[in-house]
Design a protein around this motif. Structure first.
Motif, PDB file in Angstrom:
ATOM      1  N   SER A  95       0.781  -1.199   0.016  1.00 11.47           N
ATOM      2  CA  SER A  95       0.232  -0.009  -0.059  1.00 11.47           C
ATOM      3  C   SER A  95       0.891   1.213   0.030  1.00 11.47           C
ATOM      4  O   SER A  95       2.025   1.263   0.519  1.00 11.47           O
ATOM      5  CB  SER A  95      -0.846   0.093   1.297  1.00 11.47           C
ATOM      6  N   ASN A 127      -4.507  -6.598   9.083  1.00  8.79           N
ATOM      7  CA  ASN A 127      -4.210  -5.257   8.765  1.00  8.79           C
ATOM      8  C   ASN A 127      -4.186  -4.465  10.003  1.00  8.79           C
ATOM      9  O   ASN A 127      -4.307  -3.047   9.720  1.00  8.79           O
ATOM     10  CB  ASN A 127      -4.599  -4.719   7.696  1.00  8.79           C
ATOM     11  N   GLY A 128      -4.184  -4.841  11.220  1.00  6.70           N
ATOM     12  CA  GLY A 128      -4.424  -3.953  12.595  1.00  6.70           C
ATOM     13  C   GLY A 128      -4.309  -4.634  13.938  1.00  6.70           C
ATOM     14  O   GLY A 128      -4.156  -5.827  13.810  1.00  6.70           O
ATOM     15  N   TYR A 129      -4.247  -3.918  14.882  1.00  3.13           N
ATOM     16  CA  TYR A 129      -4.144  -4.417  16.315  1.00  3.13           C
ATOM     17  C   TYR A 129      -4.523  -3.272  17.275  1.00  3.13           C
ATOM     18  O   TYR A 129      -4.363  -2.113  16.977  1.00  3.13           O
ATOM     19  CB  TYR A 129      -2.700  -5.034  16.345  1.00  3.13           C
ATOM     20  N   HIS A 170       3.404   0.981   9.354  1.00  8.80           N
ATOM     21  CA  HIS A 170       2.145   1.158  10.523  1.00  8.80           C
ATOM     22  C   HIS A 170       1.820   2.679  10.874  1.00  8.80           C
ATOM     23  O   HIS A 170       2.693   3.534  10.730  1.00  8.80           O
ATOM     24  CB  HIS A 170       2.621   0.372  11.931  1.00  8.80           C
ATOM     25  N   THR A 171       0.439   2.616  11.117  1.00  2.27           N
ATOM     26  CA  THR A 171      -0.255   3.900  11.304  1.00  2.27           C
ATOM     27  C   THR A 171      -1.006   3.889  12.658  1.00  2.27           C
ATOM     28  O   THR A 171      -1.892   3.167  12.820  1.00  2.27           O
ATOM     29  CB  THR A 171      -1.099   4.527  10.367  1.00  2.27           C
ATOM     30  N   THR A 229      -3.937   4.701  14.677  1.00  2.00           N
ATOM     31  CA  THR A 229      -5.422   5.348  14.375  1.00  2.00           C
ATOM     32  C   THR A 229      -6.058   5.797  15.617  1.00  2.00           C
ATOM     33  O   THR A 229      -7.342   6.170  15.380  1.00  2.00           O
ATOM     34  CB  THR A 229      -5.951   4.154  13.637  1.00  2.00           C
ATOM     35  N   GLN A 278      -4.574   1.968  19.078  1.00  4.03           N
ATOM     36  CA  GLN A 278      -5.096   1.119  17.997  1.00  4.03           C
ATOM     37  C   GLN A 278      -4.140   1.563  16.876  1.00  4.03           C
ATOM     38  O   GLN A 278      -3.776   2.643  16.361  1.00  4.03           O
ATOM     39  CB  GLN A 278      -6.261   1.054  17.710  1.00  4.03           C
ATOM     40  N   SER A 297      -2.994   0.566  12.675  1.00  3.47           N
ATOM     41  CA  SER A 297      -3.184  -0.317  11.145  1.00  3.47           C
ATOM     42  C   SER A 297      -1.822  -0.700  10.535  1.00  3.47           C
ATOM     43  O   SER A 297      -0.839   0.055  11.037  1.00  3.47           O
ATOM     44  CB  SER A 297      -3.933   0.503  10.192  1.00  3.47           C
ATOM     45  N   ARG A 298      -1.509  -1.594   9.882  1.00  9.16           N
ATOM     46  CA  ARG A 298      -0.589  -2.122   9.311  1.00  9.16           C
ATOM     47  C   ARG A 298      -0.696  -2.833   7.988  1.00  9.16           C
ATOM     48  O   ARG A 298      -1.851  -3.163   7.696  1.00  9.16           O
ATOM     49  CB  ARG A 298       0.245  -3.253  10.137  1.00  9.16           C
ATOM     50  N   ASP A 329      -1.321  -5.334   4.841  1.00  7.47           N
ATOM     51  CA  ASP A 329      -1.733  -6.687   4.802  1.00  7.47           C
ATOM     52  C   ASP A 329      -0.818  -7.574   4.867  1.00  7.47           C
ATOM     53  O   ASP A 329       0.166  -7.581   4.035  1.00  7.47           O
ATOM     54  CB  ASP A 329      -2.779  -6.831   3.447  1.00  7.47           C
TER      55      ASP A 329
END
Length: 454
Positions: A164, A368-370, A398-399, A401, A437, A439-440, A442
């Motif tokens: 991405s 795609n997240g944690y 990673h972002t 969120t 939290q 996102s990362r 896929d």
């Protein structure tokens, strides 16, 4: 539907057939290859993703034309092929005199340049791209496992790189979308926002940007510089008119950038500090490529990081320790500026009598997240802690969120978490918590580690 492109030759897994060096043949064999310019480069047909017919007419002067391409693959999968010309080593087929493999931290790496001219047909689905490979070892055969840097000069159709988009960059005279994915190695792709049919650049221009984003390392080795095309449908008429690779690459730029401004430090904690400095300028023609950050605890400065902007956050520092920092600039030809004046920084003592700790728990994770919750901050000292700061590196791509229980900011790949008014005062052995939290990309299974509390 998001279109995913696999790495251009990642699944090759087969040896190259080398035609006689003196010939300039039409290659139609699936893995057919031939040397050109007396072994300086190799042209490969490389139909690695399909069984459809493809032929390339090789120009002994250093190029090729795709004369037949019967491909018709869906764009939600891998391309059919990667016909390309390259210098270096690819699955044990090595060119003559390339000097590769070469460590990216060596003195000669900054002078490596490549140039290319290309011709495109107004039909088919394809991209035109460099594919530059790095490995943690000086590998000459097999699959590289460090980083694959792709530079897309042009594309046609609904295709996009692996992973991405993670940002944009102004490099080598153009603006580029920056994409990141991992398929067993880091794939960092630069997609030009306006197509071009030629490029002349220093390899380190793009590699330094990849390093600054956390996707590559100076200790890795450049193994090959490849340039060609990824066709999904059609592809006849795609052509490389000229290609070069070497030290200097024909550039006449011998003018170093101006000296950067003296760095200033801010946000210093027991384990990190953020530096900012005045920008350099480059008048030699190759363009400013980035900055090297140098650190010393005694008399000797050593490089501890790079940046393509005028800021850098240095983490993993020792509490109550004095450091000095300088900065130097690099241009696209590998010229280095004089080092800036130094700034002295003393880290905080970590909160008397032992400081604090931060222990993180992964509450939930998905493709795609944690969610990380709780992160428990505990005062390990013998005196009351009046305010705390937790820092940790954010994995590439990673972002953050969302967050709760603290003020959270991100800069230079480092997350800085500070207490809120109600939970900043901790008696000895007392604790508080926060969470966040993120996102990362896929398929990425990483979560942050290396929490430092001050």
């Amino acid at each position: 539907m998001q279109i995913i492109i696999l790495a251009v030759a990642a699944l090759l897994g087969a040896g190259l057939f080398l035609a006689p060096a003196q010939a300039a043949p039409v290659l139609c064999e699936k893995w057919g290859s031939t040397t050109v310019q007396n072994g300086r480069y190799i042209v490969m047909n490389n139909v690695w993703g399909a069984d459809t017919a493809q032929c390339v007419d090789v120009n002994q002067n250093g190029g090729f034309t795709v004369t037949q391409a019967d491909h018709n693959k869906a764009t939600n999968g891998a391309p059919a092929a990667y016909p390309a010309i390259y210098a270096g080593c690819h699955y044990a087929a090595c060119t003559t005199g390339s000097g590769l493999p070469m460590q990216a931290g060596s003195s000669g790496f900054g002078a490596l340049r490549s140039s290319i001219t290309m011709t495109y047909p107004n039909a088919g689905t394809w991209d035109a791209a460099y594919d530059i490979w790095f490995d943690p070892t000086p590998r000459t055969d097999g699959q590289n496992t460090g980083a694959e840097v792709m530079i897309w000069l042009n594309k046609r159709g609904s295709i996009q790189p692996v992973g991405s988009q993670v940002g944009t960059a102004n490099l080598a005279g153009g603006t580029w979308q920056v994409w990141y994915g991992n398929i067993g190695w880091n794939v960092v792709s630069y997609v030009r926002t306006s197509a071009t049919s030629s490029l002349d650049f220093a390899v380190d221009t793009f590699y330094s940007d990849a390093i600054s984003r956390g996707y590559a390392q100076r200790s890795w080795y450049l193994t090959s510089v490849q340039a060609g095309f990824e066709p999904w449908a059609g592809g006849a008429g795609l052509a490389v008119g000229s290609f070069s690779f070497g030290s200097g690459g024909g550039t006449t730029d011998r003018t170093p950038p101006t000296t950067p401004g003296a760095p200033a430090a801010s946000g210093t904690t027991a384990g990190a500090t953020t530096l900012t400095w005045g920008a350099s300028t480059d008048t030699g023609g190759s363009g400013l490529a980035g900055y090297d950050v140098l650190r010393a605890t005694g008399d000797t400065f050593t490089q501890v990081g790079t940046s393509t902007t005028t800021s850098y956050t240095d983490t993993g520092l020792t509490p109550a320790t004095t450091y000095r920092y300088r900065v130097r600039a690099r241009d696209g030809a590998g010229n280095l500026s004089p080092e800036s004046a130094a700034v002295t920084v003393t880290t905080q003592n970590g909160g008397g009598g032992g400081g604090c700790t931060a222990t993180a728990t992964t509450q939930n994770a998905w493709n795609n997240g944690y969610v990380i919750q709780p992160v428990t901050v505990t005062n390990r000292g013998t005196a009351t802690l009046n305010g705390w700061t937790v820092t940790f590196p954010l994995p590439p791509g990673h972002t953050i969120t969302g967050s709760w229980g603290a003020n959270v900011s991100v800069g230079g790949g480092t997350v800085t978490v500070r207490n809120l008014p109600y939970n900043g005062t901790l008696a000895p052995n007392a604790s508080t918590t926060f969470g966040f939290q993120a996102s990362r990309p896929d398929g990425d299974t990483q979560v942050p580690t290396g929490y430092t509390c001050a």
